[in-house]
Design a protein around this motif. Sequence first.
Motif, PDB file in Angstrom:
ATOM      1  N   UNK A 222       0.793  -1.231   0.000  1.00 41.88           N
ATOM      2  CA  UNK A 222       0.000   0.000   0.000  1.00 41.88           C
ATOM      3  C   UNK A 222       0.824   1.279   0.000  1.00 41.88           C
ATOM      4  N   UNK A 223       2.138   1.164  -0.032  1.00 39.16           N
ATOM      5  CA  UNK A 223       3.003   2.333   0.104  1.00 39.16           C
ATOM      6  C   UNK A 223       2.650   3.406  -0.927  1.00 39.16           C
ATOM      7  N   UNK A 224       2.565   4.617  -0.453  1.00 40.67           N
ATOM      8  CA  UNK A 224       2.247   5.820  -1.231  1.00 40.67           C
ATOM      9  C   UNK A 224       0.775   5.861  -1.674  1.00 40.67           C
ATOM     10  N   UNK A 225       0.208   4.752  -2.168  1.00 41.80           N
ATOM     11  CA  UNK A 225      -1.164   4.805  -2.675  1.00 41.80           C
ATOM     12  C   UNK A 225      -2.213   4.689  -1.560  1.00 41.80           C
ATOM     13  N   UNK A 226      -1.786   4.446  -0.321  1.00 38.77           N
ATOM     14  CA  UNK A 226      -2.747   4.358   0.789  1.00 38.77           C
ATOM     15  C   UNK A 226      -3.533   5.654   0.954  1.00 38.77           C
ATOM     16  N   UNK A 227      -2.998   6.765   0.488  1.00 37.16           N
ATOM     17  CA  UNK A 227      -3.683   8.047   0.648  1.00 37.16           C
ATOM     18  C   UNK A 227      -5.008   8.108  -0.115  1.00 37.16           C
ATOM     19  N   UNK A 228      -5.220   7.171  -1.007  1.00 38.39           N
ATOM     20  CA  UNK A 228      -6.460   7.164  -1.789  1.00 38.39           C
ATOM     21  C   UNK A 228      -7.611   6.455  -1.074  1.00 38.39           C
ATOM     22  N   UNK A 229      -7.415   6.090   0.189  1.00 36.15           N
ATOM     23  CA  UNK A 229      -8.436   5.354   0.921  1.00 36.15           C
ATOM     24  C   UNK A 229      -8.764   6.055   2.246  1.00 36.15           C
TER      25      UNK A 229
END
Length: 436
Positions: A222-229
């Motif tokens: 989830x690194x970096x893309x976790x911000x989309x949740x």
Amino acid sequence: MDRRTFLHTTPALFALPFTAHLRPRQTARRVALIGCGWYGKNDLLRLVQVAQVEVVGLCDVDRHMLEGAATLLKERQPAASPKLYADYRQMLSETKPEIVLIATPDHWHALQAIAALEAGAHVYLQKPVGVDVRECEAVLDAARRYDRVVQVGLQRRSTPHLVRAKTEIVDAGLLGEIGHVDLCCYYSMRDTAVREVEPVPDFFDYDAWTGPAPLLPYKGLPHRRWRSFWAYGNGIVGDMCVHMLDTTRWMLGLGWPDLVASTGGIRVQTEADATITDTQTVIFSYPELDCVWQHRSYGPAVDEDFPWALMVYGSKGTLRADIFKYDFTPHKGETTRVEAVYEREAFPEDVTEEGIELHAAPATRAHMEDFLRAIDTGSRPVADIEEGYISTASCILGNLALVAGEPLAYDPSTREITPGYETLLAREYRNPYKHP
């Protein structure tokens, strides 16, 4: 002599540690890092550049991230031999750091910051302070209770060209009466992928990474893309608006907004796994002006030259500013542009560092120096925890107003919200984690 002039007119000093000339110290500060991803390494390396430190511990639940950070640190500090940990509580107990840097995903910030403060450390906490308002209150309370310095990573307050804009344009009165502020982000930064569930790799502790958040199906690192949740953060408002709102509050001397309203949703990128809004407007209302945020993660920016920025409109002129520059346009006269400060000559290792934001490195170094000064003098840093609490919670209120479907007002003295949406102020934690 300003810092930039100092850096560019004293090359003979660059052979020595920079802060040896600013902050003499007999012993190295004991430092630990929680969160060894991209920005955790960035913060640690900027601190190493401006202070005499002994890195005593590195912590991450991704073994590859952890070992990578240790290798990179060894390149910069050959004598460094920090202990490596997967559990931050064990690291705090065993290494007893004086300073803790926290750069984990947002849903971990509050618990780790409070634990570090309880352990007696001063904390450099990446923004935001927390993922809900009650977390932010708890971190502020802990900082004051243990009398520790907390500098929040809202480093626009230490960005050289923005400091200049504040002093030479805003404070000098060149804008006249200020009546409105626009804030925006038009980056295509929302994750748009649809992924399949897959096995968790053995080098990554997904349960520990998830912590108090909901345990979602594992669909890759989830690194970096976790911000989309929503499960882990507060979307683009919590990630990007917090910087521009905080910069505006600092420049104009604003505190809490009287009222926060919001509209938006997932209007275009409907097929993605991501749960955060792709389109949102938030109005932060103050007695004399409104600060209006807008983000859209698709299509062109309104002003291609300022895709993530603030625009301050006054009776005498307009200030447009972002992380790279600012433009001041008086109503009568030509536009003046001032560019970001770079320090390539003073810190040549910046140029070859993978993933570095060269324009932001001077700001982070200055922010670290301000943090260390506050520790030494017992004063409050420029992005003190209370300022971070106001900016973070205000942005969270923007998302809560979207959920509530009506404007919200938060009273920091009573810590109540109007109308009565008290249950929105704290997220439900996954067992066995306890909300602070």
